[in-house]
Design a protein around this motif. Structure first.
Motif: not given
Length: 294
Positions: A94-107
């Motif tokens: 799973s990835t959460v990118v370009e949604e949270i300023p200054s942070y990307d999430i990978f799992g």
């Protein structure tokens, strides 16, 4: 043939984690003339495989899922998820990118249901934490984020043994929430490897670990993968391959898949060629594509 032992660098980051310098004399191991056993990288960037494994690799990579987001987010990254020799995908990325300023999430998680839960939960938790901390002018409380996310996971997923590893990449830090099932290694200048999360195998539940690494200018890239890769590909081979893909010479006018995606694909191909029997999930994160403060 004797090979040199890895050099343990004096680094106190992340608790018990130690930086390990891997061999980097071209594509050799331990400073000797024995080549690393990995696909050949041509001068034009193409990657070849031996004739003996080429057909098998192509067949097993046929249904590969690729996520190409290089250099468009806080940290350029490439993602590959392939069934390999298993009959089903028991793990999920799973990835959460370009949604949270200054942070990307990978799992990397135990299955799609767990991946979906953590993705939704972490998206909200990290957004709320970043917003609250920005308004108060304080650092994020990642321990609170981890406890909130994992405590609810037990009730929702229905087991205490659910494996999940999450890597949150910010411009100033890399945060790793470890609950087993995958390994995260940060490579820095000169071939120094810093494991941020190990693959844990516990019979009774899974240990939860939080590690925070303050980013430095010497940090190059992260390889985040499950045991389908790490069972058969060493830190040294991983470093040599990704380094060539990210920082090797690219011919003028050559526009193809991103360098991080190419690195992830090659690592998956190498794992299959070496007989990996597990699902293969690989995330390559280029830290040089985002800025650091130290």
């Amino acid at each position: 043939m004797k090979t040199d032992k890895p050099i343990i660098a004096e680094d106190g980051d992340c608790g018990e984690s130690k930086r390990v310098r891997v061999a980097d004399p071209g594509l050799t191991v331990g400073g000797e003339d024995r080549p690393v056993k990995c696909p050949k990288i041509e001068d034009n960037g193409d990657v070849g495989t031996s004739e003996g494994t080429h057909l098998l690799v192509d067949e097993l990579m046929a249904d590969v899922a690729i996520n190409d987001k290089d250099r468009k987010t806080n940290a350029g990254h490439g993602v590959v998820s392939v069934m390999g020799r298993q009959r089903a995908m028991t793990t999920a990325v799973s990835t959460v990118v370009e949604e949270i300023p200054s942070y990307d999430i990978f799992g990397i998680f135990d299955g799609l249901r767990v991946a979906k839960f953590f993705e939704d939960r972490l998206r909200r938790l990290v957004k709320d934490e970043v917003k609250a901390c920005h308004s108060r002018g304080v650092a994020a409380d990642w321990n609170k984020v981890m406890k909130s996310c994992f405590s609810e996971a037990v009730g929702t997923v229905g087991t205490t043994a659910t494996k999940a590893v999450v890597t949150i990449v910010g411009k100033e830090e890399v945060v790793v929430l470890c609950r087993g099932g995958a390994r995260v290694v940060l490579y820095s200048h000169g071939g120094v490897a810093l494991p941020l999360c190990h693959i844990h195998h516990h019979k009774d539940g899974v240990e939860q670990i939080l590690k925070i690494h303050k980013r430095k200018k010497i940090d190059d890239f992260i390889v985040f993968a499950c045991d389908g890769l790490w069972d058969v590909v060493s830190d040294d081979d991983t470093y040599q391959l990704v380094k060539r893909c990210l920082y090797g010479k690219i011919p003028d006018g050559c526009i193809s898949e991103s360098s991080t995606t190419k690195a992830a694909v090659i690592l998956a191909e190498l794992a299959i060629a070496r007989g990996s029997k597990e699902n293969i999930n690989v995330i390559v994160i280029d830290l040089k594509s985002s800025t650091t403060v130290s």
